[in-house]
Design an enzyme around this catalytic site. Sequence first.
Site, PDB file in Angstrom:
ATOM      1  N   SER A  67       0.753  -0.839   0.100  1.00 17.11           N
ATOM      2  CA  SER A  67       0.011  -0.010   0.158  1.00 17.11           C
ATOM      3  C   SER A  67       1.102   1.267  -0.062  1.00 17.11           C
ATOM      4  CB  SER A  67      -1.266  -0.127   0.932  1.00 17.11           C
ATOM      5  OG  SER A  67      -1.697   0.606   1.326  1.00 17.11           O
ATOM      6  N   PRO A 503      -0.915   1.039  19.331  1.00 18.01           N
ATOM      7  CA  PRO A 503      -0.030   0.062  18.367  1.00 18.01           C
ATOM      8  C   PRO A 503      -0.363   0.381  17.007  1.00 18.01           C
ATOM      9  CG  PRO A 503      -1.221  -1.518  19.597  1.00 18.01           C
ATOM     10  CD  PRO A 503      -1.769   0.220  19.969  1.00 18.01           C
ATOM     11  N   SER A 504       0.161   0.789  16.279  1.00 19.95           N
ATOM     12  CA  SER A 504      -0.174   0.185  14.582  1.00 19.95           C
ATOM     13  C   SER A 504      -0.316  -1.509  14.202  1.00 19.95           C
ATOM     14  CB  SER A 504       1.276   0.806  13.947  1.00 19.95           C
ATOM     15  OG  SER A 504       0.960   0.558  12.304  1.00 19.95           O
ATOM     16  N   THR A 506       0.448  -1.881  11.358  1.00 22.55           N
ATOM     17  CA  THR A 506       0.885  -2.335   9.862  1.00 22.55           C
ATOM     18  C   THR A 506       2.596  -1.789   9.866  1.00 22.55           C
ATOM     19  OG1 THR A 506       0.485   0.476   9.445  1.00 22.55           O
ATOM     20  CG2 THR A 506      -1.170  -2.049   8.644  1.00 22.55           C
TER      21      THR A 506
END
Length: 548
Positions: A67, A503-504, A506
């Site tokens: 992405s 928290p991400s 990705t």
Amino acid sequence: MSLNVEQISKYSDKHPKPSSTTFTYGTAGFRTIGETLESTVFRCGMLAALRSQSKQGKVIGVMVTASHNREEDNGVKLVDPMGEMLQQSWEGYCTTMANAATSEEVVEVLAHIVQEERIDLTIKPRVAYARDTRPSGPLLQAALEDGLSALDVDASNYGVVTTPQLHYFVRCMNTENSSAAYGEPTEAGYNAKYGQAFLRLVSGKQTPTKLYIDAANGVGAPQVLKLADAINSPYFNIEVRNSDTQTLGKLNVDCGADHVKSNQRPPAGVTLVPGSRYCSFDGDADRILYYYADEHGTFHLLDGDKISTLVATYLRDLVSTAGVDDLQVGVVQTAYANGNSTSYIKDTLKLPTVFAKTGVKHLHHEAEKMNIGVYFEANGHGTVLFNPSAVAKLRAVEPATPAQVDAVERLWALRDLINESVGDAMSDMLLVETILICKGWTLPQWDEAYTDLPSRLLKVVVNDSTIFKTTNAEQTLMSPPLLQDVVDSLVTKFPRGRAFVRPSGTEDAVRVYAEAATRRDCDQLAYSVAGAVFDKAGGRGERPSEFI
Ligand code: NG1
Ligand code: ZN
């Protein structure tokens, strides 16, 4: 029939797992440095096969993309039969499979899934796959093809297409010759379906000015040019910028939707001229944002929240004109939605709205519960869903006046214009263009609905982001202990302040979001919260401290 252990092991031995890496199927599948993903992508091929068999041979999609992330990253995700994200209960299998240390373990995990899901191995598995323009794509695609061969899959290679195009192809293949037939599963079929719906909606209206598209030097560039060729009309008058998919090191660099949203400034390669219209895709063309410069040259962003309010308003008005009163339009957002967009939806549009966790699969599920569910992440990823009861209500309506006839026809055409399987930059762009053309609006006119509160999104790198646990649609920290109290006390210091930490899913990092009544307050709040995260939860590298 049982698994062909010899064949699986032979292929699996070609793609050993890097011993030092642990993989997790996160917000958008697996995502990390492309070169480390070979074993994971290989194994995803086999998982897709089992998933297909568990769905009686329906086609499952596999998309290789990272992405909006860096060019050296890559990723892989599975697409379920109706073009939606992989059912959550399978994510655990994916993670276990990706972390199996040896070929023997790989076979054990496969056998475990077969048993748990009572999979009939005599069913022929079917998989459709594609990739974006990343340099690691061909290597990973070859690994994927080995995974598909290992389980004798009937596979369709769609080459280099956008993520939402693959979702569309999967849905088309699984609905072919049924009453829910979605379209022809080819690029030409995609362009024809969306292009024709667009022309049906805008014909007779005034043609728009040119739209400049920043394609992030990604797959959206060649694909939107093909769409323009298919539409071949002054209603779709575009010029594509940042379209270099050949030169290494350009994908998503200083351009694309994520760059524009995060930095709140135009991309490289695009000089804004007041009065002109601009939009940005991300690297795999599932996100879109619009923007313009006012007469003073000031940059204005029309993000996912602005798109969702534009679309929800238009649909609400059409439903009311069509006289289908019990058809409810609702909006799904995440905590990253600008506070003023949420107030506008609730107080001015008077439409129901809910918050979902970050990641489109969560928004999608909430939107399915609404008659017509509009869902967008602030970063420009989203779409509209018409649930079966909305379709039934639309079918049942007997329009009495020409205005009602027109409104009902428009609603059907809009349903054809929208890629319901997933957020899609090209389909969303045609939707926004349709509404602007029909209303005769410029971008500043669209922007008038409400003014964004100043907001700031920061990233903090910490030693271990897995210690961060959240609740309340990810707006409240449960762990590390006491950190939420610190955030709460900082927020109270600023008028209209709001901040949260999560928290991400990705990236290996923690995200901090803040908004407040003024730009100065917003930045102070964001950097104070980020500083607290850094100090109290094992910050690594440089302390976030631009303003404090
Ligand atoms: P993470 O990294 O979990 O914040 C990001 C976006 C999501 C979603 C995914 C998938 C933000 C703050 N987060 O997730 O909304 O789009 O990537 O691409 O924009
Ligand atoms: Zn994307």
